[in-house]
Design a protein around this motif. Structure first.
Motif, PDB file in Angstrom:
ATOM      1  N   GLU A  39       0.826  -1.203   0.000  1.00 34.31           N
ATOM      2  CA  GLU A  39       0.000   0.000   0.000  1.00 34.31           C
ATOM      3  C   GLU A  39       0.866   1.261   0.000  1.00 34.31           C
ATOM      4  OE1 GLU A  39      -0.541  -2.610   1.855  1.00 34.31           O
ATOM      5  OE2 GLU A  39      -2.672  -3.096   1.991  1.00 34.31           O
ATOM      6  N   LEU A  40       1.967   1.218   0.763  1.00 36.27           N
ATOM      7  CA  LEU A  40       2.874   2.355   0.796  1.00 36.27           C
ATOM      8  C   LEU A  40       3.483   2.622  -0.576  1.00 36.27           C
ATOM      9  CD1 LEU A  40       4.915   2.154   4.133  1.00 36.27           C
ATOM     10  CD2 LEU A  40       3.640   4.118   3.261  1.00 36.27           C
ATOM     11  N   ILE A  41       3.966   1.566  -1.225  1.00 30.18           N
ATOM     12  CA  ILE A  41       4.616   1.719  -2.530  1.00 30.18           C
ATOM     13  C   ILE A  41       3.639   2.274  -3.566  1.00 30.18           C
ATOM     14  CG2 ILE A  41       5.705   0.478  -4.445  1.00 30.18           C
ATOM     15  CD1 ILE A  41       6.810  -1.479  -2.334  1.00 30.18           C
ATOM     16  N   VAL A  42       2.462   1.651  -3.655  1.00 30.11           N
ATOM     17  CA  VAL A  42       1.457   2.095  -4.629  1.00 30.11           C
ATOM     18  C   VAL A  42       1.035   3.530  -4.345  1.00 30.11           C
ATOM     19  CG1 VAL A  42      -0.871   1.691  -5.515  1.00 30.11           C
ATOM     20  CG2 VAL A  42       0.635  -0.253  -5.064  1.00 30.11           C
ATOM     21  N   SER A  43       0.846   3.866  -3.069  1.00 27.95           N
ATOM     22  CA  SER A  43       0.375   5.201  -2.706  1.00 27.95           C
ATOM     23  C   SER A  43       1.428   6.264  -2.992  1.00 27.95           C
ATOM     24  CB  SER A  43      -0.016   5.236  -1.225  1.00 27.95           C
ATOM     25  OG  SER A  43      -1.100   4.365  -0.974  1.00 27.95           O
ATOM     26  N   ILE A  44       2.687   5.970  -2.691  1.00 26.77           N
ATOM     27  CA  ILE A  44       3.750   6.940  -2.954  1.00 26.77           C
ATOM     28  C   ILE A  44       3.865   7.221  -4.454  1.00 26.77           C
ATOM     29  CG2 ILE A  44       6.255   7.277  -2.917  1.00 26.77           C
ATOM     30  CD1 ILE A  44       6.292   5.867  -0.206  1.00 26.77           C
ATOM     31  N   ILE A  45       3.790   6.160  -5.264  1.00 26.05           N
ATOM     32  CA  ILE A  45       3.857   6.338  -6.714  1.00 26.05           C
ATOM     33  C   ILE A  45       2.658   7.148  -7.212  1.00 26.05           C
ATOM     34  CG2 ILE A  45       3.723   5.117  -8.928  1.00 26.05           C
ATOM     35  CD1 ILE A  45       5.380   2.888  -7.657  1.00 26.05           C
ATOM     36  N   ALA A  46       1.463   6.831  -6.685  1.00 28.02           N
ATOM     37  CA  ALA A  46       0.267   7.570  -7.082  1.00 28.02           C
ATOM     38  C   ALA A  46       0.351   9.031  -6.645  1.00 28.02           C
ATOM     39  CB  ALA A  46      -0.978   6.911  -6.485  1.00 28.02           C
ATOM     40  N   LEU A  47       0.891   9.260  -5.451  1.00 28.17           N
ATOM     41  CA  LEU A  47       1.014  10.629  -4.946  1.00 28.17           C
ATOM     42  C   LEU A  47       1.986  11.434  -5.794  1.00 28.17           C
ATOM     43  CD1 LEU A  47      -0.314  12.088  -2.552  1.00 28.17           C
ATOM     44  CD2 LEU A  47       1.784  11.688  -1.255  1.00 28.17           C
ATOM     45  N   LYS A  48       3.097  10.834  -6.205  1.00 29.55           N
ATOM     46  CA  LYS A  48       4.065  11.521  -7.060  1.00 29.55           C
ATOM     47  C   LYS A  48       3.463  11.882  -8.406  1.00 29.55           C
ATOM     48  CE  LYS A  48       8.294  10.139  -7.257  1.00 29.55           C
ATOM     49  NZ  LYS A  48       9.480   9.266  -7.457  1.00 29.55           N
ATOM     50  N   ARG A  49       2.485  11.083  -8.856  1.00 27.66           N
ATOM     51  CA  ARG A  49       1.803  11.365 -10.121  1.00 27.66           C
ATOM     52  C   ARG A  49       0.618  12.314  -9.925  1.00 27.66           C
ATOM     53  NH1 ARG A  49       2.308   8.014 -14.666  1.00 27.66           N
ATOM     54  NH2 ARG A  49       3.989   6.473 -14.537  1.00 27.66           N
ATOM     55  N   GLY A  50       0.410  12.792  -8.703  1.00 26.96           N
ATOM     56  CA  GLY A  50      -0.677  13.726  -8.433  1.00 26.96           C
ATOM     57  C   GLY A  50      -2.038  13.076  -8.298  1.00 26.96           C
ATOM     58  N   GLN A  51      -2.086  11.748  -8.132  1.00 32.66           N
ATOM     59  CA  GLN A  51      -3.357  11.022  -8.017  1.00 32.66           C
ATOM     60  C   GLN A  51      -3.806  11.002  -6.553  1.00 32.66           C
ATOM     61  OE1 GLN A  51      -5.112  10.067 -10.484  1.00 32.66           O
ATOM     62  NE2 GLN A  51      -3.870   9.330 -12.179  1.00 32.66           N
ATOM     63  N   VAL A  52      -4.125  12.179  -6.011  1.00 30.16           N
ATOM     64  CA  VAL A  52      -4.521  12.282  -4.607  1.00 30.16           C
ATOM     65  C   VAL A  52      -5.794  11.489  -4.338  1.00 30.16           C
ATOM     66  CG1 VAL A  52      -5.209  13.875  -2.777  1.00 30.16           C
ATOM     67  CG2 VAL A  52      -3.414  14.527  -4.381  1.00 30.16           C
ATOM     68  N   ARG A  53      -6.719  11.532  -5.281  1.00 32.28           N
ATOM     69  CA  ARG A  53      -7.992  10.819  -5.112  1.00 32.28           C
ATOM     70  C   ARG A  53      -7.770   9.314  -4.989  1.00 32.28           C
ATOM     71  NH1 ARG A  53     -11.864  11.675  -2.568  1.00 32.28           N
ATOM     72  NH2 ARG A  53     -12.362   9.522  -2.269  1.00 32.28           N
ATOM     73  N   ILE A  54      -6.845   8.787  -5.767  1.00 35.04           N
ATOM     74  CA  ILE A  54      -6.529   7.361  -5.713  1.00 35.04           C
ATOM     75  C   ILE A  54      -5.923   7.004  -4.364  1.00 35.04           C
ATOM     76  CG2 ILE A  54      -4.997   5.573  -6.637  1.00 35.04           C
ATOM     77  CD1 ILE A  54      -7.388   6.009  -8.361  1.00 35.04           C
ATOM     78  N   VAL A  55      -5.019   7.840  -3.871  1.00 41.36           N
ATOM     79  CA  VAL A  55      -4.370   7.569  -2.588  1.00 41.36           C
ATOM     80  C   VAL A  55      -5.387   7.566  -1.457  1.00 41.36           C
ATOM     81  CG1 VAL A  55      -2.638   8.368  -0.943  1.00 41.36           C
ATOM     82  CG2 VAL A  55      -2.194   8.557  -3.382  1.00 41.36           C
TER      83      VAL A  55
END
Length: 405
Positions: free
Chosen positions: A101-117
């Protein structure tokens, strides 16, 4: 001189030919879980990802590839923890228990996918509290009148879940009770909401550290598991060395990062072509990745009538998400300049409150049965159906991004 033997009489993997040891370790890891047969999707996912082929297949194949990789990461973490003693081992399990969850969330956050996180954090909580717990109660209760578990430990963890639930309810109430009818007021509210989220995250992380101290030191007997031999489910009797465990941990983390990068990069296209919302993908679909291994382990343990351990896995994972991963992502967003907040929608916080309330109620008496499992699974199905039709709230994310810039 005879080679050193393990407790089961087998030769230690630290001796002999390095290639033979590597092959042996790969076999041990592969046999650690039935979901590892899904590793066949890993090369396919990488081929489609690097080849920039169909975005739908890139999403599906990498989604399926991360599931066994998550299981291997969890197995390697557990093996490494067993070699480092109770204290360090407990800290390793606490910090790496939700590494996917940490890995996926960090990658999503770096891509600006706040809603996904945000959705994946909430989805992981709901998945553990309702889906995993429901399957444990259901399959563990089949053929039995009641199952008993450690009520004190379960209630302690449930109380902490109530605090984490309140940490999401307060920002939502803060936002909902203040009028933002002008752009200036909306900007001011979102700025204060961002500061509130960061302050709350620091307090949640402090509570998590204190809980680890409570769990590992002052009240360790409450959470003490049975002997390792009894808790290993359908695993080969041979174990990994600390070096092998670390290597598998690093390799699986790298592969998960690559697959997660491909998966997150296709979400916008999946939303556009499938009609699914980002909220549904983050809240229902993505949590399956990180929780698949826990689902299998918890259910198998529950069928062996060890509900205390099953509850520790399910509720303990929820605590890691709510008290560690979610606030950590807020502070990570602060560090990299992405305004991640704890402001979930009113509907999302309502479903979380209902889930925490139901799980607390079900474990209140220290007993469970299969009908309680049906109740929990039904609640998860109702929430999933509701979020299938629930639209994304793009304007909220847009306002927050505008304020930060």
């Amino acid at each position: 001189m005879n080679a050193p033997l393990l407790s089961n009489g087998r030769e230690s993997s630290s001796t002999g030919n390095p290639l033979q040891n590597a092959i042996r370790d790969c076999k041990v890891v592969f046999k650690s879980s039935p979901i590892n047969y899904m590793l066949v999707f890993l090369p396919l996912g990488l081929i489609f990802g690097y080849g920039k082929l169909s975005t739908t297949w890139v999403f599906v194949l990498n989604f399926l590839a991360i599931i066994p990789l998550a299981g291997i990461l969890a197995y390697a973490t557990e093996e490494l923890s067993a070699k480092t003693g109770n204290t360090i081992g407990g800290l390793l399990n606490a910090t790496l228990g939700n590494a996917v969850e940490l890995i996926v969330s960090i990658i999503a956050l770096k891509r600006g996918q706040v809603r996904i996180v945000q959705a994946s954090m909430l989805g992981s909580l709901l998945s553990n509290l309702l889906l995993v717990l429901g399957f444990c109660f259901l399959f563990g209760g089949l053929g039995r009148t009641q199952q008993k578990f450690n009520q004190t430990a379960a209630q302690t963890m449930s109380s902490l879940l109530t605090i984490s639930c309140a940490s999401l309810l307060i920002p939502a109430a803060f936002k909902a009770t203040i009028s933002d009818d002008t752009n200036e007021m909306a900007a001011l509210i979102n700025d204060k909401l961002l500061k509130l989220s960061r302050g709350t995250s620091m307090m949640l992380l402090l509570v998590y550290v204190l809980f680890l101290y409570f769990q590992l030191y002052t009240h360790h007997p409450l959470f003490e598991e049975q002997e390792v031999v009894e808790e290993r489910i359908d695993r080969d009797s041979q174990k990994l060395t600390a070096k092998s465990s670390f290597i598998f941990l690093v390799v699986s983390t790298i592969l998960i990062s690559i697959s997660a990068d491909f998966l997150v990069g296709t979400i916008d296209d999946i939303v556009a072509t499938s009609g699914l919302s980002k909220t549904f993908i983050g809240l229902i679909v993505i949590p399956i990745i990180g929780n698949a291994a826990e689902h299998v382990t918890s259910v198998i343990v529950a069928t062996k009538d060890n509900m205390s351990l099953a509850l520790t896995v399910a509720i303990g994972s929820s605590l890691q998400i709510s008290l560690f991963v979610t606030p950590f992502m807020v502070l990570t967003g602060w560090l990299i300049g992405v305004p991640m907040t704890l402001n979930f929608s009113t509907f999302e916080t309502t479903t979380l409150f209902i889930s925490v309330f139901l799980s607390n109620y079900l474990i209140l008496d220290g007993e469970s049965n299969w009908l309680e499992g049906v109740m929990s699974l039904t609640m998860y199905a109702l929430i999933s159906l509701a979020f299938f039709y629930y639209p994304d709230e793009q304007p909220v994310v847009h306002i927050i991004k505008t304020v930060s810039t």
